[in-house]
Motif scaffolding. Structure first.
Motif, PDB file in Angstrom:
ATOM      1  N   VAL A 165       0.842  -1.198   0.000  1.00 47.88           N
ATOM      2  CA  VAL A 165       0.000   0.000   0.000  1.00 47.88           C
ATOM      3  C   VAL A 165       0.876   1.247   0.000  1.00 47.88           C
ATOM      4  O   VAL A 165       1.884   1.309   0.709  1.00 47.88           O
ATOM      5  N   LEU A 166       0.483   2.246  -0.828  1.00 52.52           N
ATOM      6  CA  LEU A 166       1.170   3.543  -0.871  1.00 52.52           C
ATOM      7  C   LEU A 166       0.196   4.646  -0.493  1.00 52.52           C
ATOM      8  O   LEU A 166      -0.964   4.643  -0.960  1.00 52.52           O
ATOM      9  N   PHE A 167       0.669   5.558   0.315  1.00 54.43           N
ATOM     10  CA  PHE A 167      -0.043   6.809   0.546  1.00 54.43           C
ATOM     11  C   PHE A 167       0.834   7.936   0.012  1.00 54.43           C
ATOM     12  O   PHE A 167       2.015   8.028   0.343  1.00 54.43           O
ATOM     13  N   ILE A 168       0.251   8.757  -0.843  1.00 57.95           N
ATOM     14  CA  ILE A 168       0.974   9.866  -1.488  1.00 57.95           C
ATOM     15  C   ILE A 168       0.292  11.157  -1.076  1.00 57.95           C
ATOM     16  O   ILE A 168      -0.927  11.288  -1.209  1.00 57.95           O
ATOM     17  N   ASP A 169       1.086  12.102  -0.597  1.00 57.38           N
ATOM     18  CA  ASP A 169       0.484  13.338  -0.092  1.00 57.38           C
ATOM     19  C   ASP A 169       1.291  14.552  -0.581  1.00 57.38           C
ATOM     20  O   ASP A 169       2.518  14.475  -0.735  1.00 57.38           O
ATOM     21  N   LEU A 170       0.585  15.662  -0.855  1.00 53.35           N
ATOM     22  CA  LEU A 170       1.239  16.917  -1.246  1.00 53.35           C
ATOM     23  C   LEU A 170       1.630  17.677   0.027  1.00 53.35           C
ATOM     24  O   LEU A 170       0.772  17.911   0.900  1.00 53.35           O
ATOM     25  N   ASN A 171       2.883  18.075   0.107  1.00 54.30           N
ATOM     26  CA  ASN A 171       3.353  18.794   1.284  1.00 54.30           C
ATOM     27  C   ASN A 171       2.949  20.271   1.227  1.00 54.30           C
ATOM     28  O   ASN A 171       3.008  20.910   0.165  1.00 54.30           O
ATOM     29  N   ASP A 172       2.553  20.809   2.385  1.00 54.62           N
ATOM     30  CA  ASP A 172       2.209  22.231   2.540  1.00 54.62           C
ATOM     31  C   ASP A 172       1.080  22.669   1.614  1.00 54.62           C
ATOM     32  O   ASP A 172       0.987  23.832   1.211  1.00 54.62           O
ATOM     33  N   PHE A 173       0.182  21.719   1.227  1.00 57.05           N
ATOM     34  CA  PHE A 173      -0.896  22.078   0.306  1.00 57.05           C
ATOM     35  C   PHE A 173      -1.896  23.017   0.977  1.00 57.05           C
ATOM     36  O   PHE A 173      -2.450  23.917   0.323  1.00 57.05           O
ATOM     37  N   THR A 174      -2.112  22.859   2.279  1.00 58.61           N
ATOM     38  CA  THR A 174      -3.093  23.704   2.972  1.00 58.61           C
ATOM     39  C   THR A 174      -2.674  25.165   2.942  1.00 58.61           C
ATOM     40  O   THR A 174      -3.458  26.060   2.579  1.00 58.61           O
ATOM     41  N   SER A 175      -1.404  25.448   3.334  1.00 56.13           N
ATOM     42  CA  SER A 175      -0.934  26.830   3.316  1.00 56.13           C
ATOM     43  C   SER A 175      -0.866  27.371   1.890  1.00 56.13           C
ATOM     44  O   SER A 175      -1.134  28.547   1.640  1.00 56.13           O
ATOM     45  N   PHE A 176      -0.522  26.493   0.932  1.00 54.93           N
ATOM     46  CA  PHE A 176      -0.469  26.903  -0.474  1.00 54.93           C
ATOM     47  C   PHE A 176      -1.850  27.325  -0.968  1.00 54.93           C
ATOM     48  O   PHE A 176      -1.992  28.331  -1.674  1.00 54.93           O
ATOM     49  N   SER A 177      -2.866  26.552  -0.608  1.00 51.75           N
ATOM     50  CA  SER A 177      -4.211  26.843  -1.100  1.00 51.75           C
ATOM     51  C   SER A 177      -4.775  28.122  -0.508  1.00 51.75           C
ATOM     52  O   SER A 177      -5.619  28.772  -1.116  1.00 51.75           O
ATOM     53  N   GLU A 178      -4.277  28.511   0.700  1.00 48.25           N
ATOM     54  CA  GLU A 178      -4.762  29.738   1.324  1.00 48.25           C
ATOM     55  C   GLU A 178      -4.280  30.974   0.579  1.00 48.25           C
ATOM     56  O   GLU A 178      -4.900  32.041   0.647  1.00 48.25           O
ATOM     57  N   ARG A 179      -3.163  30.834  -0.164  1.00 45.97           N
ATOM     58  CA  ARG A 179      -2.601  31.971  -0.873  1.00 45.97           C
ATOM     59  C   ARG A 179      -3.100  32.069  -2.317  1.00 45.97           C
ATOM     60  O   ARG A 179      -2.765  33.010  -3.022  1.00 45.97           O
ATOM     61  N   LYS A 180      -3.868  31.051  -2.759  1.00 47.99           N
ATOM     62  CA  LYS A 180      -4.303  31.000  -4.148  1.00 47.99           C
ATOM     63  C   LYS A 180      -5.828  31.060  -4.251  1.00 47.99           C
ATOM     64  O   LYS A 180      -6.543  30.771  -3.276  1.00 47.99           O
ATOM     65  N   SER A 181      -6.286  31.405  -5.422  1.00 45.44           N
ATOM     66  CA  SER A 181      -7.726  31.398  -5.666  1.00 45.44           C
ATOM     67  C   SER A 181      -8.204  29.959  -5.806  1.00 45.44           C
ATOM     68  O   SER A 181      -7.415  29.040  -6.033  1.00 45.44           O
ATOM     69  N   SER A 182      -9.526  29.793  -5.678  1.00 51.50           N
ATOM     70  CA  SER A 182     -10.084  28.437  -5.794  1.00 51.50           C
ATOM     71  C   SER A 182      -9.808  27.831  -7.157  1.00 51.50           C
ATOM     72  O   SER A 182      -9.560  26.624  -7.288  1.00 51.50           O
ATOM     73  N   VAL A 183      -9.842  28.661  -8.208  1.00 54.84           N
ATOM     74  CA  VAL A 183      -9.563  28.160  -9.553  1.00 54.84           C
ATOM     75  C   VAL A 183      -8.135  27.662  -9.641  1.00 54.84           C
ATOM     76  O   VAL A 183      -7.849  26.592 -10.209  1.00 54.84           O
ATOM     77  N   GLU A 184      -7.196  28.404  -9.089  1.00 53.47           N
ATOM     78  CA  GLU A 184      -5.793  27.996  -9.119  1.00 53.47           C
ATOM     79  C   GLU A 184      -5.565  26.733  -8.296  1.00 53.47           C
ATOM     80  O   GLU A 184      -4.785  25.854  -8.680  1.00 53.47           O
ATOM     81  N   VAL A 185      -6.245  26.650  -7.134  1.00 57.20           N
ATOM     82  CA  VAL A 185      -6.090  25.479  -6.269  1.00 57.20           C
ATOM     83  C   VAL A 185      -6.549  24.218  -6.986  1.00 57.20           C
ATOM     84  O   VAL A 185      -5.855  23.188  -7.015  1.00 57.20           O
ATOM     85  N   VAL A 186      -7.742  24.294  -7.582  1.00 59.61           N
ATOM     86  CA  VAL A 186      -8.269  23.131  -8.296  1.00 59.61           C
ATOM     87  C   VAL A 186      -7.372  22.776  -9.474  1.00 59.61           C
ATOM     88  O   VAL A 186      -7.087  21.608  -9.746  1.00 59.61           O
ATOM     89  N   GLY A 187      -6.889  23.770 -10.170  1.00 57.28           N
ATOM     90  CA  GLY A 187      -6.038  23.528 -11.329  1.00 57.28           C
ATOM     91  C   GLY A 187      -4.760  22.816 -10.967  1.00 57.28           C
ATOM     92  O   GLY A 187      -4.356  21.839 -11.614  1.00 57.28           O
ATOM     93  N   ILE A 188      -4.055  23.307  -9.936  1.00 58.40           N
ATOM     94  CA  ILE A 188      -2.785  22.688  -9.547  1.00 58.40           C
ATOM     95  C   ILE A 188      -2.994  21.293  -8.975  1.00 58.40           C
ATOM     96  O   ILE A 188      -2.201  20.370  -9.208  1.00 58.40           O
ATOM     97  N   LEU A 189      -4.122  21.122  -8.214  1.00 63.87           N
ATOM     98  CA  LEU A 189      -4.413  19.797  -7.661  1.00 63.87           C
ATOM     99  C   LEU A 189      -4.673  18.786  -8.780  1.00 63.87           C
ATOM    100  O   LEU A 189      -4.182  17.645  -8.717  1.00 63.87           O
ATOM    101  N   ASN A 190      -5.415  19.208  -9.774  1.00 61.60           N
ATOM    102  CA  ASN A 190      -5.706  18.305 -10.894  1.00 61.60           C
ATOM    103  C   ASN A 190      -4.432  17.917 -11.645  1.00 61.60           C
ATOM    104  O   ASN A 190      -4.310  16.792 -12.143  1.00 61.60           O
ATOM    105  N   LYS A 191      -3.470  18.843 -11.756  1.00 61.38           N
ATOM    106  CA  LYS A 191      -2.216  18.518 -12.417  1.00 61.38           C
ATOM    107  C   LYS A 191      -1.477  17.423 -11.659  1.00 61.38           C
ATOM    108  O   LYS A 191      -0.941  16.478 -12.258  1.00 61.38           O
TER     109      LYS A 191
END
Length: 589
Positions: free
Chosen positions: A410-436
């Motif tokens: 089993v693997l768990f993969i997680d984005l580091n510091d995504f919470t603080s990153f998303s606070e500095r970006k718009s919702s459109v940017e957050v969704v876009g980068i997450l989808n990438k």
């Protein structure tokens, strides 16, 4: 309540039964069924033994034609024969000869005198028929002969001086064979039946308008003697005493020959012998009866339902075995009913039902398999690559949607510091980068043959080793982790690092959830431990547990971190770090 699947098969069996019933009631199977009857009757005749000692056939044969001369003969010969048979003690005499036109007055007078004095002779008459052509419901043009209402009698003196009269007509089936005797009118009696009645002094009331004739294969079943030998008195004493005597042509040039069920072994049979068979059947109560059509219809429907349910529970090979056994059972039943009960049971419709239900069963099974594959395709398309899906749906005799316990990684993969990153970006940017990020992860998971379990916000759970066996599941997991880290490091559009935790162990995997919604997932301690390990990993790190380490320690450069006590655990466990610089390149896959 019947289960849906059972109702489905019962419906299929009912439809098949109704179709075969319609075919049975049509003339489509008649010739094939009659052919099967011929062979069953032949088998019966081979099993039965004995002879008919009460009937003697006086043959107008080649010897008679050579001794007396060309046919037709003077009627004085027939008068002499009657006188000789009367003196020899014959009880009843029947002439299979239609004396329907006058000849010389002297010879007619002589024969008429003997008929009157003997009072033992039964003469035939002929029912004049007419042929009609009719279009059946099935679009088939058939010809039928019907009695026109006219009768061709013997000449007047013979008609009134004979003891009795009977019609000579024999019914031919659609294939031209004589198999049955038909009672055309209540006031008219077949020639052979009239002879039998006069001989036995019984008037039997048959329950059917048609009776099948029970023919015999034995060449010596009836006693026979040449016409000329009787005139010469060349026969044993008592040969005719108390007998029923039939006089008729057996010489082929006289063309009184007909096709019978035994024509395939005996050739054509003289008409006089067919009348003898009918008389024998009367005296021995051995006529064969047709089973009632309503009974056949009932048994056909019942048999169709039964075979449909049986086939639904069998594999194709088992179905073929049952089909062969059903053939044997049907044929055996047909022979047994004829042999022991004098009943003709149709077998072709039952054989047809067995074949149709097996074909339909296999077709339905095929569609079920196809539906199952499509269902699995839809179910696993969210988790697996197309190549893996093909392997899953083609593996036999296994339902991968049921839970099973097996070893996985089993693997768990997680984005580091995504919470603080998303606070500095718009919702459109957050969704876009997450989808990438998720697109990269999904593509790599499918490329390495992993199973995408679920999205966890800014993280993903993946496992290897299910639903198909992957003996190198630990190795694949490490290679996937290394590939993901390299792609994230080398892509400027992916600004956040990822941390990966990996663990190997036994888990329960399967389609878990309710009937309305479920997911193919893994549960167990190995999953929880992998999640805890990922929580310890820093950005760009790949941490693994003891189980994974034991599988891949000889393939990668590994660094042992300090033992830690994971949340929910009582004992310390070794955690290992995969050194990326020394790992295998993804091109080596």
């Amino acid at each position: 309540m019947l289960k849906f699947k059972n109702r489905e098969w019962l419906l299929s069996g009912s439809i098949t039964g109704i179709i075969v019933v319609i075919i049975f009631l049509s003339p489509m199977l008649d010739n094939l069924e009659l052919l099967s009857y011929d062979y069953r009757l032949y088998i019966r005749s081979l099993i039965e033994s004995g002879s008919q000692d009460n009937i003697v056939i006086v043959e107008i044969d080649e010897e008679s034609l050579e001794g007396i001369g060309k046919w037709p003969w003077s009627r004085t010969y027939h008068a002499k024969l009657i006188r000789e048979l009367n003196q020899a003690g014959a009880k009843i005499i029947g002439f299979d000869i239609l004396f329907d036109f006058p000849k010389g007055s002297d010879e007619d007078r002589e024969l008429s005198k003997q008929l009157l004095e003997s009072n033992k002779v039964v003469l035939p008459y002929v029912l004049e028929d007419k042929e009609i052509r009719e279009l059946s419901f099935w679009g088939l043009i058939r010809s039928r002969k019907l009695w026109s209402g006219e009768i061709k009698y013997p000449i007047e003196d013979f008609k009134y001086n004979a003891r009795e009269l009977g019609y000579l007509n024999l019914i031919q089936d659609s294939d031209g064979k004589v198999r049955r005797i038909k009672f055309i009118d209540h006031d008219l009696t077949p020639f052979a039946i009239k002879l039998a009645e006069e001989y036995s002094q019984e008037d039997k009331d048959f329950l059917a308008e048609e009776l099948l004739i029970n023919f015999h294969h034995n060449e010596n079943y009836f006693k026979n003697i040449s016409f000329t030998k009787v005139l010469q008195g060349d026969y044993p004493q008592g040969f005719f005493q108390g007998k029923l005597v039939l006089v008729g042509a057996t010489e082929r040039t006289l063309r009184d020959y007909l096709i019978t069920p035994f024509s395939f072994v005996k050739g054509y049979l003289a008409g006089v012998l067919i009348h003898a068979e009918i008389i024998d059947n009367y005296l021995k109560d051995s006529f064969i009866y047709n089973i009632n059509d309503l009974q056949v219809i009932f048994y056909l429907i019942l048999f169709s339902l039964l075979t449909a349910i049986i086939y639904s529970r069998l594999s194709p090979i088992q179905g073929i075995i049952i089909l062969i056994l059903s053939f044997v059972l049907i044929v055996f039943t047909g022979i047994l009913s004829l042999l022991n009960f004098n009943i003709f049971v149709p077998i072709i419709p039952f054989i047809l039902i067995s074949i149709l239900n097996l074909v339909i069963s296999n077709l339905m099974a095929y569609w079920e398999v196809k539906d199952r594959k499509e269902h699995l395709q839809r179910t696993f398309s969210r988790y697996l690559s197309n190549e893996v899906i093909e392997k899953v749906i083609n593996l036999p005799e296994k339902d991968y949607l049921k839970g099973e316990r097996r070893e996985i990684t089993v693997l768990f993969i997680d984005l580091n510091d995504f919470t603080s990153f998303s606070e500095r970006k718009s919702s459109v940017e957050v969704v876009g980068i997450l989808n990438k990020y998720l697109s990269v992860i999904i593509d790599e998971v499918l490329r390495f043959g992993g199973t995408l379990d679920k999205f966890l916000g800014d993280g993903v759970m993946v496992f290897f080793g299910a639903p198909i066996d992957q003996v190198d599941h630990g190795l694949r997991a490490i290679e996937l982790a290394l590939s993901l880290q390299n792609k994230v490091d080398n892509d400027e559009e992916l600004p956040l690092s990822i941390s990966i935790g990996i663990n190997t162990g036994r888990a329960v995997v399967g389609n878990i959830g309710s009937t309305k919604r479920s997911d193919y997932t893994a549960i167990g301690d190995v999953v929880n431990t992998a999640a805890r390990i990922e929580g310890l990993a820093g950005g760009g790190e790949i941490l693994i547990g003891e189980g994974t380490y034991q599988q891949i320690k000889d393939s990668f450069r590994i660094e042992v971190k300090s033992p830690v006590t994971l949340r929910g655990k009582l004992k310390e466990e070794n955690i290992y770090k995969v050194i990326r610089e020394e790992s295998c390149n993804e091109e080596d896959l």
